[in-house]
Design a protein around this motif. Structure first.
Motif, PDB file in Angstrom:
ATOM      1  N   HIS A 290     -11.146  -0.688   3.705  1.00  0.00           N
ATOM      2  CA  HIS A 290     -11.695   0.585   4.151  1.00  0.00           C
ATOM      3  C   HIS A 290     -12.759   1.049   3.160  1.00  0.00           C
ATOM      4  CE1 HIS A 290      -7.728   1.058   6.380  1.00  0.00           C
ATOM      5  NE2 HIS A 290      -8.625   1.344   7.308  1.00  0.00           N
TER       6      HIS A 290
ATOM      7  N   ASN B 252      -8.510  14.060   6.270  1.00  0.00           N
ATOM      8  CA  ASN B 252      -7.670  13.459   7.306  1.00  0.00           C
ATOM      9  C   ASN B 252      -7.978  11.986   7.498  1.00  0.00           C
ATOM     10  OD1 ASN B 252      -6.220  15.786   7.869  1.00  0.00           O
ATOM     11  ND2 ASN B 252      -7.623  16.471   9.476  1.00  0.00           N
ATOM     12  N   ALA B 253      -9.263  11.651   7.529  1.00  0.00           N
ATOM     13  CA  ALA B 253      -9.650  10.256   7.745  1.00  0.00           C
ATOM     14  C   ALA B 253      -9.189   9.372   6.590  1.00  0.00           C
ATOM     15  CB  ALA B 253     -11.161  10.157   7.922  1.00  0.00           C
TER      16      ALA B 253
ATOM     17  N   ASN C 292      -2.587   5.467   4.771  1.00  0.00           N
ATOM     18  CA  ASN C 292      -1.309   5.219   5.443  1.00  0.00           C
ATOM     19  C   ASN C 292      -1.344   3.916   6.228  1.00  0.00           C
ATOM     20  OD1 ASN C 292       0.735   7.366   4.984  1.00  0.00           O
ATOM     21  ND2 ASN C 292      -0.896   8.724   5.682  1.00  0.00           N
ATOM     22  N   THR C 293      -2.475   3.603   6.831  1.00  0.00           N
ATOM     23  CA  THR C 293      -2.624   2.342   7.556  1.00  0.00           C
ATOM     24  C   THR C 293      -2.479   1.161   6.614  1.00  0.00           C
ATOM     25  OG1 THR C 293      -4.066   3.319   9.231  1.00  0.00           O
ATOM     26  CG2 THR C 293      -4.217   0.938   8.934  1.00  0.00           C
TER      27      THR C 293
ATOM     28  N   GLN D  21       3.593  11.779   2.828  1.00  0.00           N
ATOM     29  CA  GLN D  21       2.703  11.712   3.988  1.00  0.00           C
ATOM     30  C   GLN D  21       1.251  11.467   3.588  1.00  0.00           C
ATOM     31  OE1 GLN D  21       4.871  14.420   3.480  1.00  0.00           O
ATOM     32  NE2 GLN D  21       6.410  13.273   4.656  1.00  0.00           N
TER      33      GLN D  21
ATOM     34  N   ASN E  79      -0.829  13.730   2.359  1.00  0.00           N
ATOM     35  CA  ASN E  79      -1.625  14.868   2.812  1.00  0.00           C
ATOM     36  C   ASN E  79      -2.650  15.199   1.730  1.00  0.00           C
ATOM     37  OD1 ASN E  79      -0.302  15.296   5.278  1.00  0.00           O
ATOM     38  ND2 ASN E  79       1.362  16.383   4.263  1.00  0.00           N
TER      39      ASN E  79
ATOM     40  N   SER F  96      -6.676  10.006   4.501  1.00  0.00           N
ATOM     41  CA  SER F  96      -5.218   9.944   4.562  1.00  0.00           C
ATOM     42  C   SER F  96      -4.751   8.918   5.583  1.00  0.00           C
ATOM     43  CB  SER F  96      -4.649  11.321   4.902  1.00  0.00           C
ATOM     44  OG  SER F  96      -3.243  11.258   5.066  1.00  0.00           O
ATOM     45  N   ASN F  97      -5.369   8.935   6.771  1.00  0.00           N
ATOM     46  CA  ASN F  97      -5.003   7.973   7.819  1.00  0.00           C
ATOM     47  C   ASN F  97      -5.263   6.536   7.364  1.00  0.00           C
ATOM     48  OD1 ASN F  97      -4.188   9.999   9.574  1.00  0.00           O
ATOM     49  ND2 ASN F  97      -6.169  10.137  10.598  1.00  0.00           N
ATOM     50  N   ALA F  98      -6.384   6.315   6.679  1.00  0.00           N
ATOM     51  CA  ALA F  98      -6.718   4.966   6.222  1.00  0.00           C
ATOM     52  C   ALA F  98      -5.702   4.473   5.186  1.00  0.00           C
ATOM     53  CB  ALA F  98      -8.121   4.953   5.625  1.00  0.00           C
TER      54      ALA F  98
ATOM     55  N   VAL G 230     -14.802   4.604   7.050  1.00  0.00           N
ATOM     56  CA  VAL G 230     -13.934   5.781   7.070  1.00  0.00           C
ATOM     57  C   VAL G 230     -14.806   7.001   6.795  1.00  0.00           C
ATOM     58  CG1 VAL G 230     -11.955   6.942   5.989  1.00  0.00           C
ATOM     59  CG2 VAL G 230     -11.952   4.451   6.248  1.00  0.00           C
TER      60      VAL G 230
END
Length: 342
Positions: A336, A318-319, A325-326, A27, A29, A321-323, A313
């Protein structure tokens, strides 16, 4: 502190914020933690980090881990920052803004401070946006190494798999500067971008008749060279599309090749390993990173090279991690960039 130049005794704190991987996980994380500011040896610079460019390799390693990492591990490989501490006589000087690609085997750069050998950095011109400089190293250096591996020259044909990716975008521009005829793949939505960067012909990588259309456009001779940013099954297909004894630079692990393909094409296969400069403990290769950085910075500053579109970013776990994963999900075009601190 007679042997050391620093901005001010009180400007460097004892601790810093950092984004870390506590253990590899699918994930991605990550965690926000406080760590001690690094201690530097004689040839190392202490850098106050300003911007970090994120790369797909960061996400891949966050999922799988890396054999030389100790946890918690600070992620990130590409950065720009200002030298805040350096031993006397060490260049660059305190106050200089520098860009570099970090050692994949050591701690990364997603932190307020980091250290880096002085010979591996490049000075960022004042007129260049430091956020742009931060996204140049990994993709830009990989493109330059790939082009050197395939020794592309004026009038030759080069096929760039993944032309809309960051490596592909740089590779297209530098290949055109060397006088090559550039063919590339990209999704249909990115055809306009890839052509604007200089590609002569762009193919849809989802096209089931891709090979047929390439041969129709190119003719029977095959490509002189290929830059394969994708890997997997496409690598064997790309070798099939090359001329006899053509050259291919591969940025991902090699698949198992059929012997018949190797005999029929006798390809010159090169592996591009940017992190190998550090893992092989090659001072010459590490200094070459600096030289390539200078070339990238010069091109971006004078407008000869256009960097991918930047997506900001926030500097939190969290930010980031989201980037990442994107990026790994596919379909993202651009880079990013994380702004560290205020």
């Amino acid at each position: 502190m007679s042997d050391t130049d620093i901005l001010t005794q009180n400007t460097i704190p004892h601790t810093m914020r950092a984004i870390v991987l506590e253990k590899p996980n699918d994930q991605i994380n990550l965690a926000d933690i406080e760590l001690p500011v690094p201690e530097c040896s004689d040839n190392e610079l202490l850098i106050k980090v300003e911007y970090v460019g994120l790369n797909p390799v960061d996400g891949h390693f966050a999922k799988s881990g890396f054999c030389q990492w100790q946890y918690p591990h600070i992620l990130g490989l590409d950065a720009v920052g200002v030298v805040v501490k350096a031993s006397k006589g060490i260049f660059p000087n305190v106050g200089e803004r520098v860009m570099w690609h970090a050692n994949v085997g050591g701690q990364g750069v997603l932190s307020e401070y980091t250290k880096v050998p002085n010979f591996a950095v490049s000075i960022v011109p004042q007129e260049l946006n430091p956020a742009v400089a931060a996204v140049l190293p990994c993709a830009g250096m990989a493109a330059l190494i790939s082009l050197d591996k395939i020794s592309i020259t004026e009038g030759q044909t080069v096929f760039i798999e993944g032309g809309a990716g960051a490596v592909g975008q740089f590779a297209i521009q530098y290949a055109k500067q060397r006088g090559a005829d550039v063919f590339a793949t990209a999704s249909k939505k990115n055809h306009k971008l890839v052509k604007q960067l200089g590609a002569d012909v762009v193919f849809d990588y989802n096209d089931k008749k891709l090979c047929e259309k390439i041969r129709r456009e190119l003719g029977p001779q095959g490509f002189d060279a290929v830059i394969d940013t994708v890997g997997g099954e496409s690598t064997a297909r790309n070798i099939e599309l090359m001329r006899f004894c053509g050259k291919i630079a591969c940025l991902n692990p090699l698949p198992c090749f059929e012997q018949d393909l190797m005999y029929r094409r006798a390809p010159n296969i090169s592996v591009v390993s940017l992190g190998g400069a550090w893992l092989a403990n090659s001072l010459c290769a590490q200094q070459r990173l600096s030289f390539m950085g200078n070339l990238l910075l010069e091109g971006a500053t004078n407008g000869d090279i256009k960097a991918p579109t930047l997506t900001p970013v926030e500097f939190n776990a969290n930010a980031v991690s989201n980037a990442l994963n994107t990026q790994l999900a596919g379909g993202f075009t651009g880079k990013h960039v994380v702004k560290i601190g205020c």
